[in-house]
Motif scaffolding. Structure first.
Motif, PDB file in Angstrom:
ATOM      1  N   GLY A 148     -39.082 -16.798   4.559  1.00  0.00           N
ATOM      2  CA  GLY A 148     -39.322 -15.356   4.457  1.00  0.00           C
ATOM      3  C   GLY A 148     -39.376 -14.888   3.011  1.00  0.00           C
ATOM      4  O   GLY A 148     -40.243 -14.099   2.634  1.00  0.00           O
ATOM      5  N   VAL A 149     -38.465 -15.408   2.184  1.00  0.00           N
ATOM      6  CA  VAL A 149     -38.425 -15.018   0.762  1.00  0.00           C
ATOM      7  C   VAL A 149     -39.679 -15.498   0.037  1.00  0.00           C
ATOM      8  O   VAL A 149     -40.250 -14.770  -0.785  1.00  0.00           O
ATOM      9  CB  VAL A 149     -37.150 -15.580   0.089  1.00  0.00           C
ATOM     10  N   ILE A 173     -47.754 -10.848   5.666  1.00  0.00           N
ATOM     11  CA  ILE A 173     -46.951  -9.894   6.459  1.00  0.00           C
ATOM     12  C   ILE A 173     -46.846 -10.380   7.903  1.00  0.00           C
ATOM     13  O   ILE A 173     -45.792 -10.287   8.528  1.00  0.00           O
ATOM     14  CB  ILE A 173     -47.562  -8.476   6.374  1.00  0.00           C
ATOM     15  N   LYS A 174     -47.954 -10.949   8.417  1.00  0.00           N
ATOM     16  CA  LYS A 174     -47.925 -11.469   9.787  1.00  0.00           C
ATOM     17  C   LYS A 174     -46.936 -12.633   9.894  1.00  0.00           C
ATOM     18  O   LYS A 174     -46.168 -12.717  10.856  1.00  0.00           O
ATOM     19  CB  LYS A 174     -49.329 -11.953  10.175  1.00  0.00           C
ATOM     20  N   ARG A 175     -46.921 -13.516   8.892  1.00  0.00           N
ATOM     21  CA  ARG A 175     -45.981 -14.648   8.906  1.00  0.00           C
ATOM     22  C   ARG A 175     -44.534 -14.150   8.889  1.00  0.00           C
ATOM     23  O   ARG A 175     -43.689 -14.656   9.632  1.00  0.00           O
ATOM     24  CB  ARG A 175     -46.224 -15.534   7.675  1.00  0.00           C
ATOM     25  N   VAL A 180     -39.409 -13.151  11.737  1.00  0.00           N
ATOM     26  CA  VAL A 180     -38.393 -12.200  12.223  1.00  0.00           C
ATOM     27  C   VAL A 180     -38.339 -12.240  13.755  1.00  0.00           C
ATOM     28  O   VAL A 180     -37.259 -12.244  14.361  1.00  0.00           O
ATOM     29  CB  VAL A 180     -38.707 -10.768  11.716  1.00  0.00           C
ATOM     30  N   LEU A 181     -39.522 -12.333  14.386  1.00  0.00           N
ATOM     31  CA  LEU A 181     -39.585 -12.387  15.854  1.00  0.00           C
ATOM     32  C   LEU A 181     -38.914 -13.649  16.376  1.00  0.00           C
ATOM     33  O   LEU A 181     -38.079 -13.583  17.298  1.00  0.00           O
ATOM     34  CB  LEU A 181     -41.059 -12.344  16.307  1.00  0.00           C
ATOM     35  N   LEU A 224     -38.781  -4.373  14.469  1.00  0.00           N
ATOM     36  CA  LEU A 224     -39.270  -4.636  13.105  1.00  0.00           C
ATOM     37  C   LEU A 224     -40.352  -5.724  13.120  1.00  0.00           C
ATOM     38  O   LEU A 224     -41.385  -5.594  12.453  1.00  0.00           O
ATOM     39  CB  LEU A 224     -38.105  -5.059  12.203  1.00  0.00           C
ATOM     40  N   ALA A 225     -40.104  -6.789  13.903  1.00  0.00           N
ATOM     41  CA  ALA A 225     -41.075  -7.895  13.982  1.00  0.00           C
ATOM     42  C   ALA A 225     -42.404  -7.395  14.546  1.00  0.00           C
ATOM     43  O   ALA A 225     -43.482  -7.692  14.001  1.00  0.00           O
ATOM     44  CB  ALA A 225     -40.516  -9.003  14.855  1.00  0.00           C
ATOM     45  N   THR A 226     -42.325  -6.606  15.623  1.00  0.00           N
ATOM     46  CA  THR A 226     -43.544  -6.061  16.233  1.00  0.00           C
ATOM     47  C   THR A 226     -44.281  -5.169  15.240  1.00  0.00           C
ATOM     48  O   THR A 226     -45.505  -5.239  15.109  1.00  0.00           O
ATOM     49  CB  THR A 226     -43.177  -5.242  17.496  1.00  0.00           C
ATOM     50  N   LEU A 227     -43.496  -4.359  14.535  1.00  0.00           N
ATOM     51  CA  LEU A 227     -44.071  -3.441  13.551  1.00  0.00           C
ATOM     52  C   LEU A 227     -44.811  -4.219  12.454  1.00  0.00           C
ATOM     53  O   LEU A 227     -45.930  -3.858  12.069  1.00  0.00           O
ATOM     54  CB  LEU A 227     -42.943  -2.618  12.931  1.00  0.00           C
ATOM     55  N   LEU A 228     -44.203  -5.296  11.985  1.00  0.00           N
ATOM     56  CA  LEU A 228     -44.816  -6.103  10.916  1.00  0.00           C
ATOM     57  C   LEU A 228     -46.107  -6.759  11.401  1.00  0.00           C
ATOM     58  O   LEU A 228     -47.103  -6.812  10.675  1.00  0.00           O
ATOM     59  CB  LEU A 228     -43.832  -7.174  10.433  1.00  0.00           C
ATOM     60  N   ILE A 229     -46.095  -7.260  12.649  1.00  0.00           N
ATOM     61  CA  ILE A 229     -47.293  -7.934  13.179  1.00  0.00           C
ATOM     62  C   ILE A 229     -48.434  -6.924  13.340  1.00  0.00           C
ATOM     63  O   ILE A 229     -49.587  -7.194  12.980  1.00  0.00           O
ATOM     64  CB  ILE A 229     -46.958  -8.660  14.504  1.00  0.00           C
TER      65      ILE A 229
END
Lengths: 249, 80
Positions: A148-149, A173-175, A180-181, A224-229
């Motif tokens: 992630g970092v 961002i998708k990765r 996160v998901l 948050l994961a859904t939002l990022l995807i």
């Protein structure tokens, strides 16, 4: 044959393997700054602070990942040589304390003399399964955080160069969203089945204290994961429009 | 069969004995953007740019842009 005669060559071999892996995955390219910020890049000073923070975490997580195996070896050797061996771990558990069932304890201010919930508990145990589960979960967490970092750092470097709407940033961002998901789906299962098995090995002479396997889904993390995807999809469209705009004369 | 817009800027520049730099100064479009247009890499061309180029080269839009048919070639340029 003494342990040192085995450990010293093994340490050199491991150091060589780590060095080879760092070269193989081109860590040097990952680490380099990729240039100073462009004057037009928005929030250059803020991204600079964030980049330095991410640099710190990049080194920290890499150190944790590299030192994991030597740590396990040292712990295994100390466990073999010390009958009173034990280790502090943090486990996730449900708990129930029935104050009525505890001898010599009185209460005021409570209508129902039970305290229950789900929480992280600190355990000092000699249970090997608990130790290896804790160590493995820490390694997986460190690898996940490191990935992630790396993605977030590449995103920040891209922003510092003034490249906001690019297809690469959308992929990054998708990765991050998928990481996160995956973490928020896998962690509750590990908490329930992994720590659940550890908790079942503990017993108390009184029925007043109970530990039981607990399952807790992090709704905020999944959101948050859904939002990022979803955001990555929006950014991909923005990148396509930006490219078209650049090639409009 | 798909079609694509071909930009004949190089031909017009040779006929007018102009360089891309001269055109850039006359039209007020950067050399980099004119180069993109000349190489056929442009996705779109603004009417204002088209008018300025046609004025500078004293030609019609049809002299600059041609619709050409080819197999398996995507349309790369459009006019907005």
């Amino acid at each position: 044959m003494s342990i040192a005669t085995l450990l010293i060559p093994a340490a050199f071999l491991y150091a060589g393997l780590v060095y080879w892996l760092l070269l193989r995955f081109n860590f040097k390219a990952l680490w380099q700054d990729n240039g100073s910020p462009t004057p037009t890049a928005a929030g250059a000073s803020l991204t600079g602070v964030v980049k330095r923070l991410l640099d710190f975490f990049l080194v920290l997580y890499l150190f944790l990942i590299v030192m994991w195996l030597p740590f396990i070896v040292v712990m295994a050797l100390s466990q073999a040589g010390n009958p009173g061996w034990g280790f502090d771990i943090i486990a996730f558990s449900g708990f129930n304390i029935d104050i009525n069932a505890l001898a010599g304890v009185e209460f005021t201010g409570l209508r129902n003399p039970e305290i229950s919930g789900k929480t992280s508990v600190n355990l000092d145990t000699s249970n090997l399964f608990a130790f290896y589960l804790f160590a493995s979960s820490q390694l997986i967490a460190a690898i996940t955080a490191f990935y992630g970092v790396v993605q977030l750092r590449a995103l920040i470097l891209s922003l510092r160069k003034g490249l906001s709407f690019t297809a690469e940033n959308a992929i990054r961002i998708k990765r991050i969203g998928y990481v996160v998901l995956a973490w928020n789906l896998a962690n509750p299962l590990m908490q329930y089945f992994g720590w659940g098995r550890v908790i079942q090995d503990f017993s108390f002479t009184t029925g007043g204290v109970q530990l039981y396997p607990a399952f807790e889904i992090n709704g905020g993390g999944l959101f948050l994961a859904t939002l990022l995807i979803v955001l990555s999809g929006v950014l991909r469209e923005a990148a396509a429009l930006s490219k078209e705009h650049e090639l409009t004369i | 069969m798909s079609a694509e817009i071909k930009v004949h800027l190089d031909l017009l520049l040779v006929q007018r004995k102009m360089t891309l730099t001269d055109l850039s100064e006359t039209v007020g479009v950067t050399l980099a953007n004119l180069s993109i247009l000349k190489r056929g890499k442009a996705k779109a061309i603004r009417f204002t740019t088209l008018v300025a180029i046609c004025e500078a080269l004293q030609c019609q839009p049809g002299d600059l842009l041609k619709l050409e048919y080819g197999v398996g070639v995507k349309c790369q340029s459009k006019i907005i």
